[in-house]
Design an enzyme around this catalytic site. Structure first.
Site, short mmCIF file in Angstrom:
data_model
loop_
_atom_site.label_atom_id
_atom_site.label_comp_id
_atom_site.label_asym_id
_atom_site.label_seq_id
_atom_site.Cartn_x
_atom_site.Cartn_y
_atom_site.Cartn_z
N PHE A 134 0.85 -1.19 0.00
CA PHE A 134 0.00 0.00 0.00
C PHE A 134 0.90 1.26 0.00
O PHE A 134 1.90 1.31 0.72
CB PHE A 134 -0.89 -0.03 1.24
CG PHE A 134 -1.95 1.04 1.24
CD1 PHE A 134 -3.13 0.86 0.54
CD2 PHE A 134 -1.76 2.22 1.94
CE1 PHE A 134 -4.09 1.85 0.53
CE2 PHE A 134 -2.73 3.21 1.93
CZ PHE A 134 -3.90 3.02 1.23
N ASP A 212 0.66 -4.44 8.85
CA ASP A 212 -0.45 -3.54 8.59
C ASP A 212 -1.72 -4.39 8.44
O ASP A 212 -1.83 -5.20 7.52
CB ASP A 212 -0.18 -2.73 7.31
CG ASP A 212 -1.20 -1.62 7.11
OD1 ASP A 212 -2.36 -1.80 7.55
OD2 ASP A 212 -0.86 -0.60 6.48
N TYR A 237 -11.74 2.44 9.62
CA TYR A 237 -12.88 2.94 8.83
C TYR A 237 -13.26 2.03 7.68
O TYR A 237 -14.14 2.36 6.90
CB TYR A 237 -12.61 4.37 8.33
CG TYR A 237 -11.29 4.59 7.63
CD1 TYR A 237 -11.10 4.15 6.32
CD2 TYR A 237 -10.24 5.22 8.28
CE1 TYR A 237 -9.89 4.35 5.68
CE2 TYR A 237 -9.02 5.42 7.65
CZ TYR A 237 -8.85 4.98 6.35
OH TYR A 237 -7.66 5.17 5.72
N LYS A 238 -12.56 0.89 7.55
CA LYS A 238 -12.92 -0.07 6.49
C LYS A 238 -13.93 -1.06 7.07
O LYS A 238 -15.09 -0.71 7.27
CB LYS A 238 -11.64 -0.70 5.94
CG LYS A 238 -10.82 0.34 5.19
CD LYS A 238 -9.42 -0.08 4.85
CE LYS A 238 -8.73 1.07 4.11
NZ LYS A 238 -7.28 0.94 4.07
N ARG A 387 -11.90 -3.30 -7.79
CA ARG A 387 -12.04 -4.11 -6.57
C ARG A 387 -13.52 -4.23 -6.21
O ARG A 387 -14.27 -3.25 -6.25
CB ARG A 387 -11.31 -3.46 -5.40
CG ARG A 387 -9.81 -3.42 -5.56
CD ARG A 387 -9.13 -2.97 -4.28
NE ARG A 387 -9.66 -1.70 -3.79
CZ ARG A 387 -9.29 -1.13 -2.66
NH1 ARG A 387 -8.39 -1.71 -1.88
NH2 ARG A 387 -9.79 0.03 -2.28
C1 LIG Z 1 -6.44 2.01 4.13
C2 LIG Z 1 -5.03 1.68 4.42
C3 LIG Z 1 -4.22 2.57 5.11
C4 LIG Z 1 -4.75 3.92 5.51
O1 LIG Z 1 -3.85 4.75 6.10
P1 LIG Z 1 -4.37 6.17 6.64
O2 LIG Z 1 -3.26 6.70 7.42
O3 LIG Z 1 -5.63 5.94 7.41
O4 LIG Z 1 -4.69 7.00 5.45
C5 LIG Z 1 -2.92 2.18 5.40
N1 LIG Z 1 -2.45 0.98 5.00
C6 LIG Z 1 -3.21 0.10 4.32
C7 LIG Z 1 -2.67 -1.23 3.92
C8 LIG Z 1 -4.52 0.43 3.99
O5 LIG Z 1 -5.27 -0.42 3.31
#
Ligand SMILES: *Cc1c(COP(=O)(O)O)cnc(C)c1O
Length: 427
Positions: A134, A212, A237-238, A387
């Site tokens: 990511f 992560d 938030y997911k 997706r």
């Molecule tokens: C959604 C997501 C993030 C989000 O990071 P933010 O700091 O909340 O913007 C980080 N890592 C992964 C793998 C994600 O899917």
């Protein structure tokens, strides 16, 4: 896990029957569904709003209005209290190992910087991550490598299955790896990595993994203690439905805590914070990784989101999620593969999270057409990937069936070609 062959000629009524027999079916009612005709397959980007969260936010706003600063006596414990609920019930952590704080990005930075600082005098001078990680994870480690003059070693893992344990081991064998950053569930392909095995490899090479869990929390069971994970972060938030920009979580195993210092010496990480001491004296617990004043409204939303997921249960969520993605893949094979789509997610449901990715040469136009004209919300990822996310708490089997049917119709008819692709700031 076997694919269900009886799904081969699955009709809409069969999808309805799967819904009728779904033990989690009542959970959909717990969410605001503003448009019942819309098919939302993007809970992997932003989860739905729980009805109780709406009520809770109003309650906390009113609490702010009436209690003013005295409200802090209650609010100040929320990051740890909610972190414990999440950690113990959904992530396999012990009490005092998980807190809710900051964003995922900031938490990655804090943990990575802490690891690098703790290994400063050892031989480890390289950071390892995957080329397809990511973006925020890659950027943070790129920044740290630049600031600390370290080598950034990029794995070239398979785009569908992700890096294998053997590939990770091979790059560690070149020596000098201090830190490894990986997602448990890959944001694009949905591939699941073997945390226990990768942690073992890291330990053999004196490296530390920062995991992560953004795409795992609330969708795939995680066993932080059982897999001997030392450090992890993730987003709420997911699949935890805590709202846009809700605070993230951070996990530090008890055994690892003593050797780690936060790179940000904030007052919320101070021991006896309200003594306003002259010098920084870090809190003895995981709270030393707090920075500044927590976002109380955001925390109240995390509390509701996590509570609903806990009530449903990690195993029940996973069981339904597997059935949902299996249905998606079956319908893709029947309806979408002949139209030029290809699956870029693992075919074995045990090896993927709660979304699948399909490639198509017109992916951008198709996903935009689906949103604008067909009421199907999916997301586009550069360069040619769509997706389809399913969230066991509110996605119905019939949503998957109807969603695929709308995609088939849009693509088969060629209607999607009418859409003007704009490059919006958020695709
Ligand atoms: C959604 C997501 C993030 C989000 O990071 P933010 O700091 O909340 O913007 C980080 N890592 C992964 C793998 C994600 O899917």
């Amino acid at each position: 896990m076997e694919r269900c062959c009886e799904m081969a000629a699955l009709a809409r009524e069969d999808a309805c029957e799967l819904d009728a027999n779904d033990p989690l079916r009542s959970f959909r009612d717990r969410f605001i569904i503003a448009d019942d005709q819309q098919i939302y397959l993007d809970g992997n980007s932003l989860g739905r709003l729980p009805k109780t969260t709406r009520a809770k936010l109003i309650e906390v706003v009113d609490q702010w209005g009436s209690e003013l600063v005295t409200g802090w006596s209650e609010w100040v414990d929320w990051p740890s209290r909610i972190g414990d609920l999440l950690g113990q019930k959904l992530l396999g952590a012990s009490a005092g190992e998980v807190v809710i704080t900051d964003t995922t990005t900031v938490n990655i930075y804090k943990l990575c910087a802490a690891v690098l600082e703790s290994q400063k005098l050892s031989a480890g001078r390289a950071i390892l991550t995957d080329r397809r990680e990511f973006p925020t994870d890659r950027y943070v480690v790129e920044g740290l490598a630049t600031q600390h003059n370290l080598e950034l070693r990029l794995l070239d893992g398979d785009p569908v299955m992700g890096p294998t344990a053997a590939e990770i081991e091979e790059l560690c064998e070149d020596g000098g790896v201090a830190l490894i950053v990986l997602s448990h569930v890959h944001y694009r392909s949905g591939a699941i990595l073997d945390m226990a095995e990768i942690n073992q490899i890291a330990r053999r090479h004196d490296a530390t993994v920062v995991w992560d869990l953004s795409h795992s929390a609330g969708s795939v069971p995680v066993d932080l203690d059982g897999t001997q994970t030392e450090l992890a972060v993730g987003c709420t938030y997911k699949y935890l439905n805590s709202g846009p920009g809700a605070p993230a979580f951070l996990y530090i195993a008890h055994e690892r805590l003593a050797r780690l210092a936060s790179p940000i010496w904030g007052w919320f990480g101070q021991r006896d914070q309200f003594k306003f001491g002259d010098r920084y004296d870090p809190d003895p617990t995981v709270r030393r990784f707090f920075t500044g004043t927590p976002n109380v409204l955001g925390l109240s939303a995390v509390s509701e989101g996590v509570s609903i997921a806990v009530e449903a249960g990690a195993q029940a969520v996973r069981a339904k999620s597997i059935k949902l993605t299996a249905l998606l893949v079956d319908l893709y094979e029947q309806q979408l593969e002949p139209l030029g789509f290809s699956l870029v997610s693992p075919t074995d449901p045990a090896l993927r999270g709660s979304h699948i990715a399909l490639q198509h040469e017109s992916a951008r136009q198709i996903s935009q057409f689906l949103r604008e004209r067909c009421g199907v919300v999916v997301d586009f990822r550069e360069p040619n990937c769509i997706r389809f996310g399913v969230a066991a708490l509110y996605t119905r089997f019939v949503d998957v069936w109807d969603g695929v049917e709308r995609v088939r119709s849009a693509v088969q008819s060629g209607e999607f070609r009418d859409v003007e692709t704009q490059s919006a700031r958020v695709p």
